[in-house]
Design a protein around this motif. Structure first.
Motif, PDB file in Angstrom:
ATOM      1  N   THR A  76       0.722  -1.220  -0.016  1.00 29.24           N
ATOM      2  CA  THR A  76       0.031  -0.207   0.014  1.00 29.24           C
ATOM      3  C   THR A  76       0.961   1.355   0.065  1.00 29.24           C
ATOM      4  O   THR A  76       0.600   2.083  -0.981  1.00 29.24           O
ATOM      5  CB  THR A  76      -1.133   0.110   1.292  1.00 29.24           C
ATOM      6  N   GLN A  77       2.015   1.390   0.786  1.00 28.49           N
ATOM      7  CA  GLN A  77       2.734   2.266   0.772  1.00 28.49           C
ATOM      8  C   GLN A  77       3.485   2.514  -0.605  1.00 28.49           C
ATOM      9  O   GLN A  77       3.565   3.843  -1.093  1.00 28.49           O
ATOM     10  CB  GLN A  77       3.952   2.288   1.908  1.00 28.49           C
ATOM     11  N   ARG A  78       3.906   1.546  -1.214  1.00 30.52           N
ATOM     12  CA  ARG A  78       4.470   1.514  -2.543  1.00 30.52           C
ATOM     13  C   ARG A  78       3.414   2.119  -3.576  1.00 30.52           C
ATOM     14  O   ARG A  78       3.850   3.123  -4.556  1.00 30.52           O
ATOM     15  CB  ARG A  78       4.932   0.203  -3.119  1.00 30.52           C
ATOM     16  N   ILE A  95      -3.074  12.026  -1.378  1.00 34.54           N
ATOM     17  CA  ILE A  95      -2.295  11.110  -1.224  1.00 34.54           C
ATOM     18  C   ILE A  95      -1.379  11.102  -0.012  1.00 34.54           C
ATOM     19  O   ILE A  95      -1.015  10.281   0.738  1.00 34.54           O
ATOM     20  CB  ILE A  95      -1.527  10.783  -2.566  1.00 34.54           C
ATOM     21  N   HIS A  96      -0.801  12.474   0.290  1.00 32.75           N
ATOM     22  CA  HIS A  96       0.037  12.564   1.535  1.00 32.75           C
ATOM     23  C   HIS A  96      -0.796  12.243   2.784  1.00 32.75           C
ATOM     24  O   HIS A  96      -0.153  11.895   3.569  1.00 32.75           O
ATOM     25  CB  HIS A  96       0.537  14.044   1.682  1.00 32.75           C
ATOM     26  N   SER A  97      -2.040  12.713   2.894  1.00 27.15           N
ATOM     27  CA  SER A  97      -2.974  12.214   4.014  1.00 27.15           C
ATOM     28  C   SER A  97      -3.005  10.795   4.011  1.00 27.15           C
ATOM     29  O   SER A  97      -2.959  10.394   5.244  1.00 27.15           O
ATOM     30  CB  SER A  97      -4.065  13.110   3.942  1.00 27.15           C
ATOM     31  N   ASP A  98      -3.372  10.044   3.267  1.00 25.34           N
ATOM     32  CA  ASP A  98      -3.516   8.814   3.158  1.00 25.34           C
ATOM     33  C   ASP A  98      -2.309   8.185   3.479  1.00 25.34           C
ATOM     34  O   ASP A  98      -2.370   6.977   4.360  1.00 25.34           O
ATOM     35  CB  ASP A  98      -3.841   8.130   1.691  1.00 25.34           C
ATOM     36  N   LEU A  99      -1.117   8.647   3.090  1.00 26.90           N
ATOM     37  CA  LEU A  99       0.096   7.844   3.366  1.00 26.90           C
ATOM     38  C   LEU A  99       0.506   8.247   4.958  1.00 26.90           C
ATOM     39  O   LEU A  99       0.749   7.325   5.561  1.00 26.90           O
ATOM     40  CB  LEU A  99       1.269   8.566   2.458  1.00 26.90           C
ATOM     41  N   LEU A 102      -1.749   5.949   6.970  1.00 27.26           N
ATOM     42  CA  LEU A 102      -1.157   4.451   6.939  1.00 27.26           C
ATOM     43  C   LEU A 102      -0.066   4.509   7.910  1.00 27.26           C
ATOM     44  O   LEU A 102       0.122   3.309   8.477  1.00 27.26           O
ATOM     45  CB  LEU A 102      -0.817   4.066   5.569  1.00 27.26           C
ATOM     46  N   GLN A 103       1.097   5.352   7.757  1.00 22.63           N
ATOM     47  CA  GLN A 103       2.228   5.238   8.460  1.00 22.63           C
ATOM     48  C   GLN A 103       1.952   5.460  10.049  1.00 22.63           C
ATOM     49  O   GLN A 103       2.667   4.790  10.901  1.00 22.63           O
ATOM     50  CB  GLN A 103       3.186   5.920   7.972  1.00 22.63           C
ATOM     51  N   ARG A 106      -3.577   4.443  11.176  1.00 23.31           N
ATOM     52  CA  ARG A 106      -5.196   4.721  10.938  1.00 23.31           C
ATOM     53  C   ARG A 106      -5.478   4.738   9.516  1.00 23.31           C
ATOM     54  O   ARG A 106      -6.754   4.597   9.223  1.00 23.31           O
ATOM     55  CB  ARG A 106      -4.930   6.141  11.227  1.00 23.31           C
ATOM     56  N   GLY A 107      -4.576   4.315   8.578  1.00 24.29           N
ATOM     57  CA  GLY A 107      -4.975   4.069   7.170  1.00 24.29           C
ATOM     58  C   GLY A 107      -5.333   2.680   6.971  1.00 24.29           C
ATOM     59  O   GLY A 107      -5.098   1.699   7.643  1.00 24.29           O
ATOM     60  N   LYS A 108      -5.938   2.621   5.654  1.00 23.02           N
ATOM     61  CA  LYS A 108      -6.143   1.252   5.088  1.00 23.02           C
ATOM     62  C   LYS A 108      -5.345   0.662   4.244  1.00 23.02           C
ATOM     63  O   LYS A 108      -4.774   1.338   3.270  1.00 23.02           O
ATOM     64  CB  LYS A 108      -7.593   1.523   4.412  1.00 23.02           C
TER      65      LYS A 108
END
Length: 129
Positions: A76-78, A95-99, A102-103, A106-108
């Motif tokens: 997902t990170q890639r 995208i930055h927010s999603d990343l 994730l980190q 809290r992300g999916k």
């Protein structure tokens, strides 16, 4: 009843998942589904229509645990970093927010996003095995 089979042991990344989707869902089409969540969602709307016309469908995802791992944090990170490399194609702030999510745990993951898409199609039965 149509039964679609996803072989989770063959999924080592996002592109492998879409190879499975193309094999199962696009065999009679003259085009292929790209690695797109929106595109996959659209194809499931087609399956919804077939179900409404009386042709029930079930997806059987065998060895889904392997897919869950393969489509987890690292993949997902890639995927998100790849989107960042295409600033004219994707909302970079999103995208930055999603990343960040994730980190920070809290992300999916991509696997979870796929499950959410299935959940948006309650007529389609998904069996995780």
């Amino acid at each position: 009843m149509k039964q679609y089979r996803i072989d989770g042991a063959e999924v080592h990344g996002i592109s492998d998942l879409y190879e499975q989707f193309n094999r199962e869902l696009m065999a009679e089409e003259d085009w292929r589904l790209g690695s797109s969540l929106d595109g996959f969602n659209d194809i499931l709307y087609r399956v919804d229509g077939e179900i409404r016309e009386g042709d029930p469908a079930t997806f059987v995802w065998i060895d889904h645990a392997h897919s869950r791992d393969a489509l987890g944090f690292d993949e997902t990170q890639r995927w998100l970093h790849n989107k960042l490399s295409q600033p004219n194609s994707f909302n970079q702030q999103r995208i930055h927010s999603d990343l960040d999510d994730l980190q920070n745990g809290r992300g999916k993951t991509y696997f979870e996003l796929i499950l959410e898409i299935f959940a948006d199609h309650p007529l389609i039965e998904l069996q995780l095995r």
